[in-house]
Design a protein around this motif. Structure first.
Motif, mmCIF file in Angstrom:
data_model
loop_
_atom_site.group_PDB
_atom_site.id
_atom_site.type_symbol
_atom_site.label_atom_id
_atom_site.label_comp_id
_atom_site.label_asym_id
_atom_site.label_seq_id
_atom_site.Cartn_x
_atom_site.Cartn_y
_atom_site.Cartn_z
ATOM 1 N N MET A 15 0.837 -1.200 0.000
ATOM 2 C CA MET A 15 0.000 0.000 0.000
ATOM 3 C C MET A 15 0.876 1.256 0.000
ATOM 4 O O MET A 15 1.692 1.451 0.894
ATOM 5 N N ALA B 90 0.334 4.919 0.519
ATOM 6 C CA ALA B 90 -0.701 5.884 0.933
ATOM 7 C C ALA B 90 -0.157 7.305 0.816
ATOM 8 O O ALA B 90 -0.316 7.951 -0.211
ATOM 9 N N ASN C 129 -5.752 8.832 6.435
ATOM 10 C CA ASN C 129 -4.723 8.399 5.473
ATOM 11 C C ASN C 129 -4.856 6.941 5.050
ATOM 12 O O ASN C 129 -3.867 6.306 4.669
ATOM 13 N N TYR C 130 -6.072 6.407 5.108
ATOM 14 C CA TYR C 130 -6.344 5.130 4.454
ATOM 15 C C TYR C 130 -6.631 5.412 2.985
ATOM 16 O O TYR C 130 -7.215 6.446 2.643
ATOM 17 N N ILE C 131 -6.205 4.480 2.126
ATOM 18 C CA ILE C 131 -6.498 4.615 0.698
ATOM 19 C C ILE C 131 -7.975 4.291 0.476
ATOM 20 O O ILE C 131 -8.510 3.343 1.060
ATOM 21 N N GLY D 168 -8.757 -1.425 3.209
ATOM 22 C CA GLY D 168 -8.537 -1.432 4.658
ATOM 23 C C GLY D 168 -7.066 -1.612 4.967
ATOM 24 O O GLY D 168 -6.212 -1.244 4.161
ATOM 25 N N ASP D 169 -6.775 -2.182 6.148
ATOM 26 C CA ASP D 169 -5.388 -2.372 6.564
ATOM 27 C C ASP D 169 -4.866 -3.692 5.992
ATOM 28 O O ASP D 169 -5.318 -4.768 6.389
ATOM 29 N N PHE D 170 -3.924 -3.605 5.058
ATOM 30 C CA PHE D 170 -3.442 -4.801 4.358
ATOM 31 C C PHE D 170 -2.812 -5.805 5.330
ATOM 32 O O PHE D 170 -3.104 -7.001 5.275
ATOM 33 N N GLY D 171 -1.953 -5.313 6.221
ATOM 34 C CA GLY D 171 -1.271 -6.198 7.174
ATOM 35 C C GLY D 171 -2.264 -6.930 8.064
ATOM 36 O O GLY D 171 -2.123 -8.135 8.312
HETATM 37 N N1 URA Z 1 -1.831 0.908 4.650
HETATM 38 C C1 URA Z 1 -2.857 0.026 4.569
HETATM 39 O O1 URA Z 1 -2.739 -1.132 4.946
HETATM 40 N N2 URA Z 1 -4.015 0.463 4.054
HETATM 41 C C2 URA Z 1 -4.211 1.724 3.621
HETATM 42 O O2 URA Z 1 -5.299 2.046 3.158
HETATM 43 C C3 URA Z 1 -3.126 2.635 3.718
HETATM 44 C C4 URA Z 1 -1.951 2.199 4.242
#
Ligand code: URA
Length: 242
Positions: free
Chosen positions: A165, A167, A226-228, A233-236
């Motif tokens: 990601m 961002a 600052n999420y895309i 969502g949160d990739f990790g």
């Molecule tokens: N990192 C993520 O995992 N998701 C986002 O949307 C932005 C940064």
């Protein structure tokens, strides 16, 4: 700015538009050289649709992101130098081909970037992989380098930098500075990325114009955290824990 994202008929060129669904495709970012966006094929759009869906569970998220990561690695490798290489086939004929020239390594930006290591290993047997840990400093809210472990001869290698990601671009830019401080020329860095924000991609390209970026998709923008968006969502979290 959050303009309306581009829509496109998705499917092979020879099929009439009336027989193809319309889908949101990547922003083109024509004004940013050095960013290479994967072709917006039906496969890629279907894979991205799977991983963007909040109802996709962890096992499917991993499976479908791995397929996109594989596409990114395969395309990324096309940006590395090759030299002419003639071989003889078993029927005694000459084939004029090419082979890769130069040593490479991967560098993942922890934690999410580690999800891309297997895809790189699947394409490059016994590739060396370094790691960089960058986290937001709670006090300054600026990205800060917490840890790195990189091959000692990294200055002599092409570096495939891994982070799914992009961002704001803060972590990726800091990672590039770490690599440059170890003697890696900017033009020997290739950044592999699943989804970029337009502002992150532009900032990155302005500050490190010689780093090539290969991404699957440039999304609409960033939200107030600052999420895309629309993003995934949160990739990790989705790859490692949810
Ligand atoms: N990192 C993520 O995992 N998701 C986002 O949307 C932005 C940064």
């Amino acid at each position: 700015g959050l303009e309306t994202p581009p829509s496109q008929c998705v499917g092979p060129e020879y099929r009439p538009a009336t027989q193809k669904p319309t889908a949101t495709v990547s922003k083109p970012l024509d004004q940013v050289p050095n960013i290479h966006i994967l072709p917006q094929t039906p496969q890629l759009i279907a894979l991205l649709t799977m991983i963007r869906d909040k109802n996709t569970g962890r096992a499917d998220f991993i499976f479908y992101s791995n397929r996109i990561i594989r596409l990114l690695v395969e395309e990324g490798l096309n940006h590395l130098p090759v030299v002419g290489h003639e071989i003889t086939t078993p029927v005694g004929r000459i084939y004029a081909g090419v082979k890769f020239e130069g040593k490479i390594c991967g560098v993942s930006i922890m934690r999410a970037g580690e999800s891309m290591e297997q895809g790189l290993r699947d394409c490059c047997r016994s590739v060396r992989i370094g790691k960089i840990l960058i986290q937001r400093d709670e006090e300054t809210s600026q990205p800060k380098l917490f840890y790195d472990k990189l091959p000692e001869d990294i200055a002599d290698r092409w570096v495939l930098l891994l982070d799914p990601m992009l961002a704001t671009g803060g972590s990726a830019l800091m990672a590039v500075e770490v690599l440059k401080s170890r003697g890696v020329p900017e033009e020997h860095i290739l950044f592999l990325n699943l989804i970029a924000s337009p502002e992150g991609a532009k900032r990155f390209a302005e500050q490190v114009p010689k780093v090539r970026v290969v991404t699957a998709f440039v999304d609409q923008g960033l939200d107030e955290k600052n999420y895309i968006v629309p993003g995934l969502g949160d990739f990790g979290d989705r790859f490692y824990t949810l």
